[in-house]
Design an enzyme around this catalytic site. Structure first.
Site, PDB file in Angstrom:
ATOM      1  N   ASP A 187       3.440  -3.821   7.839  1.00 42.80           N
ATOM      2  CA  ASP A 187       3.579  -4.404   9.169  1.00 42.80           C
ATOM      3  C   ASP A 187       2.588  -3.786  10.152  1.00 42.80           C
ATOM      4  OD1 ASP A 187       4.612  -6.015  11.117  1.00 42.80           O
ATOM      5  OD2 ASP A 187       6.502  -4.922  11.348  1.00 42.80           O
ATOM      6  N   ASN A 195       7.357 -16.564   7.429  1.00 44.15           N
ATOM      7  CA  ASN A 195       5.992 -16.465   7.952  1.00 44.15           C
ATOM      8  C   ASN A 195       5.310 -17.832   8.128  1.00 44.15           C
ATOM      9  OD1 ASN A 195       5.193 -13.312   6.266  1.00 44.15           O
ATOM     10  ND2 ASN A 195       5.932 -13.670   8.340  1.00 44.15           N
TER      11      ASN A 195
HETATM   12  C1  FPP Z   1       2.551  -8.070   8.970  1.00 42.91           C
HETATM   13  O1  FPP Z   1       1.771  -7.775  10.109  1.00 42.91           O
HETATM   14  C2  FPP Z   1       1.692  -8.573   7.913  1.00 42.91           C
HETATM   15  C3  FPP Z   1       1.805  -9.804   7.322  1.00 42.91           C
HETATM   16  C4  FPP Z   1       2.835 -10.802   7.676  1.00 42.91           C
HETATM   17  C5  FPP Z   1       0.848 -10.244   6.299  1.00 42.91           C
HETATM   18  C6  FPP Z   1       0.486  -9.210   5.274  1.00 42.91           C
HETATM   19  C7  FPP Z   1      -0.677  -9.738   4.566  1.00 42.91           C
HETATM   20  C8  FPP Z   1      -1.767  -9.044   4.188  1.00 42.91           C
HETATM   21  C9  FPP Z   1      -1.948  -7.588   4.322  1.00 42.91           C
HETATM   22  C10 FPP Z   1      -2.893  -9.806   3.604  1.00 42.91           C
HETATM   23  C11 FPP Z   1      -2.732 -10.378   2.252  1.00 42.91           C
HETATM   24  C12 FPP Z   1      -1.933  -9.599   1.286  1.00 42.91           C
HETATM   25  C13 FPP Z   1      -2.267  -9.369  -0.007  1.00 42.91           C
HETATM   26  C14 FPP Z   1      -1.218  -8.868  -0.941  1.00 42.91           C
HETATM   27  C15 FPP Z   1      -3.618  -9.582  -0.540  1.00 42.91           C
HETATM   28  P1  FPP Z   1       2.015  -8.610  11.424  1.00 42.91           P
HETATM   29  O2  FPP Z   1       1.044  -9.733  11.470  1.00 42.91           O
HETATM   30  O3  FPP Z   1       3.453  -9.036  11.497  1.00 42.91           O
HETATM   31  O4  FPP Z   1       1.680  -7.560  12.521  1.00 42.91           O
HETATM   32  P2  FPP Z   1       2.292  -7.483  14.000  1.00 42.91           P
HETATM   33  O5  FPP Z   1       3.771  -7.223  13.835  1.00 42.91           O
HETATM   34  O6  FPP Z   1       1.553  -6.335  14.621  1.00 42.91           O
HETATM   35  O7  FPP Z   1       2.013  -8.815  14.657  1.00 42.91           O
END
Ligand code: FPP
Length: 230
Positions: free
Chosen positions: A14, A62
């Site tokens: 996250d 998501n």
């Molecule tokens: C959470 O950060 C992250 C995600 C919902 C996506 C995770 C995806 C990746 C790291 C890329 C692809 C993954 C792989 C396995 C290749 P957020 O966007 O919720 O952050 P925030 O809470 O600061 O908005």
């Protein structure tokens, strides 16, 4: 009581969006940095010979993000499980995917083929198993598992349900790490995390590297796990 060696680590990656915003960059730049962080961490897990690691890559919730962000995350997922596959294979990594990847799911045929291919190509590997939760929701997993057991005509017990989960055959996580300061599970592995040690760190995912992993593992090693017993 000593802490048994860690068999399974679960990670909620996250804070990519906040990391990008703090740098004055678009959210997608945060997810890109998140993939770089993931690469570094996977190498550390392989070095430490951790048998299983589960990553929350994309939840059933998501899909509610902007089309631009969803498209960008899927482009990164496609890149990772095609372009990076040779490197994962060279590390003897086995890939498994958690979640609903059926024809009825919102996943497009291309990503479904990529998932099937990455699973098959690494199935015989014997090193670290990475379990990637993609179009995964904890309630959805439990509903699918319960339906599977009911359809098989078996009695619904903890054992039959566990064997019908996406994680069948994998020991439950010993430690969960969630980055970015949020202290919730967001639907990640609700059955499997019942006795897991929970570690929350304010570090944002793109800043979470091997040193931060070592800190989390040291914290885990200091825990007394009682599993409800004295
Ligand atoms: C959470 O950060 C992250 C995600 C919902 C996506 C995770 C995806 C990746 C790291 C890329 C692809 C993954 C792989 C396995 C290749 P957020 O966007 O919720 O952050 P925030 O809470 O600061 O908005």
């Amino acid at each position: 009581m000593t802490t048994a060696p860690l068999q399974h680590l679960a990670l909620i990656m996250d804070g990519n969006g906040r990391w990008a915003t703090r740098q004055g960059l678009p959210r997608l730049a945060g997810h890109k940095a998140g993939v770089t962080s993931l690469n570094t961490l996977v190498e550390a897990l392989v070095r430490q010979q951790i048998p299983y690691a589960s990553f929350y890559a994309f939840s059933t919730e998501n899909w509610g993000r902007s089309v631009e962000e969803v498209t960008g995350i899927f482009a990164l997922l496609e890149y990772y499980f095609t372009q990076e596959l040779a490197r994962l294979k060279a590390h003897n990594i086995r890939l498994r995917f958690l979640g609903d990847h059926s024809e009825a799911s919102p996943l497009n045929p291309r990503i479904r083929a990529i998932i099937a291919n990455a699973t098959a190509e690494t199935a015989a590997n014997t090193g670290t198993t990475l379990l990637i939760a993609l179009n995964y929701g904890g309630h959805d997993e439990l509903v699918r598992a319960t339906r599977k057991v009911a359809a098989s005509g078996q009695e619904i017990t903890a054992q039959t349900l566990e064997a019908a989960l996406d994680t069948a055959g994998v020991p439950p996580p010993d430690l969960l790490i969630r980055t970015s300061g949020e202290q919730r599970l967001s639907g990640f592995l609700p059955w499997q995390l019942a006795y897991t040690e929970l570690y929350f760190t304010p570090t944002l995912w793109p800043d979470f590297g091997p040193a931060q992993l070592d800190e989390a593992l040291a914290w885990y090693a200091s825990r007394q796990r009682r599993f409800g017993k004295v």
